[in-house]
Design an enzyme around this catalytic site. Structure first.
Site, PDB file in Angstrom:
ATOM      1  N   TYR A  48      -1.526  13.576  13.141  1.00  0.00           N
ATOM      2  CA  TYR A  48      -2.934  13.228  13.191  1.00  0.00           C
ATOM      3  C   TYR A  48      -3.212  12.486  14.485  1.00  0.00           C
ATOM      4  O   TYR A  48      -2.301  11.923  15.100  1.00  0.00           O
ATOM      5  CB  TYR A  48      -3.340  12.363  11.989  1.00  0.00           C
ATOM      6  N   ASP A  68      -3.091  -2.307   5.085  1.00  0.00           N
ATOM      7  CA  ASP A  68      -2.829  -0.950   5.568  1.00  0.00           C
ATOM      8  C   ASP A  68      -3.819  -0.550   6.663  1.00  0.00           C
ATOM      9  O   ASP A  68      -3.912   0.619   7.021  1.00  0.00           O
ATOM     10  CB  ASP A  68      -2.841   0.079   4.433  1.00  0.00           C
ATOM     11  N   ASN A 122      -5.235   8.330   8.062  1.00  0.00           N
ATOM     12  CA  ASN A 122      -5.593   9.539   7.306  1.00  0.00           C
ATOM     13  C   ASN A 122      -6.478   9.270   6.096  1.00  0.00           C
ATOM     14  O   ASN A 122      -6.519  10.084   5.177  1.00  0.00           O
ATOM     15  CB  ASN A 122      -4.341  10.300   6.863  1.00  0.00           C
ATOM     16  N   HIS A 130       4.177   0.485  -0.596  1.00  0.00           N
ATOM     17  CA  HIS A 130       3.196   0.887  -1.607  1.00  0.00           C
ATOM     18  C   HIS A 130       3.857   1.279  -2.941  1.00  0.00           C
ATOM     19  O   HIS A 130       3.389   2.168  -3.650  1.00  0.00           O
ATOM     20  CB  HIS A 130       2.336   2.031  -1.082  1.00  0.00           C
ATOM     21  N   ARG A 188      11.771   1.335   9.756  1.00  0.00           N
ATOM     22  CA  ARG A 188      11.115   2.114   8.704  1.00  0.00           C
ATOM     23  C   ARG A 188      11.675   3.528   8.635  1.00  0.00           C
ATOM     24  O   ARG A 188      11.837   4.199   9.660  1.00  0.00           O
ATOM     25  CB  ARG A 188       9.618   2.189   8.968  1.00  0.00           C
ATOM     26  N   TYR A 218       9.418   4.538   2.884  1.00  0.00           N
ATOM     27  CA  TYR A 218       8.152   5.096   2.417  1.00  0.00           C
ATOM     28  C   TYR A 218       8.411   6.457   1.788  1.00  0.00           C
ATOM     29  O   TYR A 218       8.926   7.366   2.453  1.00  0.00           O
ATOM     30  CB  TYR A 218       7.180   5.225   3.590  1.00  0.00           C
ATOM     31  N   SER A 231       3.211   6.431  12.276  1.00  0.00           N
ATOM     32  CA  SER A 231       3.913   7.698  12.532  1.00  0.00           C
ATOM     33  C   SER A 231       3.340   8.444  13.728  1.00  0.00           C
ATOM     34  O   SER A 231       4.054   9.205  14.385  1.00  0.00           O
ATOM     35  CB  SER A 231       3.876   8.583  11.290  1.00  0.00           C
TER      36      SER A 231
END
Length: 297
Positions: free
Chosen positions: A49, A249, A254, A181, A124, A157, A77
Site C-alpha cells: 500500500y 495504531d 489500510n 492486537h 517485528r 503479528y 510494512s
C-alpha cells in the site's frame, strides 16, 4: 507497485476529537507508526500500500492532543526493512519515543547495535499474507537468538486462524514476546469464544508473552463504541494485568474505509481497564518496563 500512478492512501482523521478520558501521567501510546515523508524516506518497492505522509510532527501533535507522554513506533510494512523513517522519528522525540524494527536475516551485529543506539528495543515478525510475501520462521528464530544480547523482545503479528500452526515457532522464541492486537481474535465470540480461549492458552504457556489490547476498529465489525471488543478484552486485561499494552495504531494502515477517531479510541480505555490501577499498568507501568527500563518505577 507503481508509486507514480497509485493514489496515496489517507487512513487517519485529520482533526480527531479531544478525548474525555484523561490518561494517567506518563502514559505511553505503545503501538503507532510513521509513514515517510516519502520524499525523504521512500517506501519499499515491495510495499502493498502507498500511504500519504504521516511523519513525526503529526504523530507527536496527536500524542499531545490525546494526553499521552511517549510513543512506541513500530516499523510499518510499507517501509520494509529500511528503518530510517522510524529512527528519524525517534531522534526527533527528545527521548519520548522508542521503536520496534523490521530487519533482514542478514543484518549485521553492527547494524543491530546502531538500531539499539537509535532507540530500537524490539524486532517485528509479520505473518499477515496481505502485507508480506514471505515469513521464514527459521530465519526469524535466528534473528530472535541474535537480539537476546541486546535485551530486545520479539513482536509478532498474526491472525487467529494460524495460531495453532505458529505455536511451535512461538514456543521456540527465546526472548519475551509481544503479540500485536492479541492475534486478531473474533471478539464477537465474546471472552469465552474459541479464539480468545486459544489465545489465553498461549498466554498460559509462558509468563513472558505479552499482548497489545489494541485495534477495536480492526477487530469489532459493529464499529464504535466497539462494545464487542470491550466485552471480550476487559477480562483478558483483568486476568493478565502485568502483560498488557495499549496503542492507537495511528495512522491506521489500510483503514481508509473505516478510519477511526483517535479521541474515541482513547475514550474506550476505561471500558477495557475500568480501574485506576489497571489503567496505570496498561498505559504507564508495563510499557515503561519494556521500553524505558532504566526509567521505570
Amino acid at each position: 507497485m507503481n508509486f507514480e500512478t497509485q493514489d496515496r492512501i489517507i487512513s487517519w482523521v485529520a482533526d480527531p476529537s479531544k478525548p474525555r478520558f484523561v490518561p494517567p501521567l506518563g502514559a505511553v501510546d505503545a503501538h503507532c507508526h510513521v509513514f515517510g515523508p516519502m520524499a525523504q524516506f521512500p517506501f519499499s518497492a515491495k510495499a502493498k500500500y502507498l500511504p500519504g505522509d504521516a511523519g513525526p510532527d503529526m504523530l507527536f501533535a496527536l500524542r499531545d492532543r490525546l494526553g499521552f507522554t511517549r510513543n512506541v513506533i513500530v516499523q510499518a510494512s510499507c517501509h520494509g526493512t529500511d528503518n530510517a523513517a522510524t529512527l528519524h522519528a525517534i531522534a526527533k522525540s527528545n527521548g519520548k519515543a522508542r521503536g520496534v524494527a523490521v530487519v533482514e536475516p542478514s543484518v549485521t551485529d553492527a547494524e543491530l547495535e546502531r538500531l539499539h543506539e537509535g532507540g530500537i528495543r524490539g524486532v517485528r515478525f509479520n505473518f499477515l499474507k496481505r502485507l508480506v510475501d514471505d515469513a521464514p520462521k527459521d530465519k526469524f528464530l535466528e534473528i530472535a537468538r541474535r537480539i537476546q544480547q541486546l535485551g530486545w523482545h520479539v513482536v509478532v503479528y498474526f491472525e487467529a486462524d494460524i495460531l495453532m500452526e505458529l505455536r511451535p515457532f512461538l514456543d521456540a522464541i527465546p526472548t519475551l514476546i509481544v503479540v500485536d492486537h492479541m492475534g486478531r481474535p473474533n471478539v464477537a465470540q465474546g471472552p469465552d469464544g474459541d479464539e480468545m480461549r486459544a489465545f489465553r492458552s498461549l498466554l498460559d504457556s509462558r509468563d513472558d508473552i505479552w499482548f497489545k489490547a489494541s485495534c477495536p476498529d480492526r477487530l469489532d465489525a459493529k464499529g464504535p463504541p466497539w462494545d464487542d471488543f470491550a466485552t471480550a478484552v476487559a477480562p483478558l486485561i483483568a486476568d493478565y494485568p502485568d502483560r498488557a499494552l495499549w496503542g492507537t495504531d495511528w495512522p491506521h494502515p489500510n483503514m481508509q474505509d473505516a478510519t477511526p477517531d483517535d479521541g474515541a479510541l482513547v475514550d474506550m480505555i476505561p471500558s477495557i481497564a475500568p480501574t485506576l490501577s489497571l489503567q496505570r499498568k496498561l498505559l504507564v507501568t508495563n510499557p515503561m518496563r519494556l521500553y524505558w527500563a532504566k526509567e521505570a518505577v
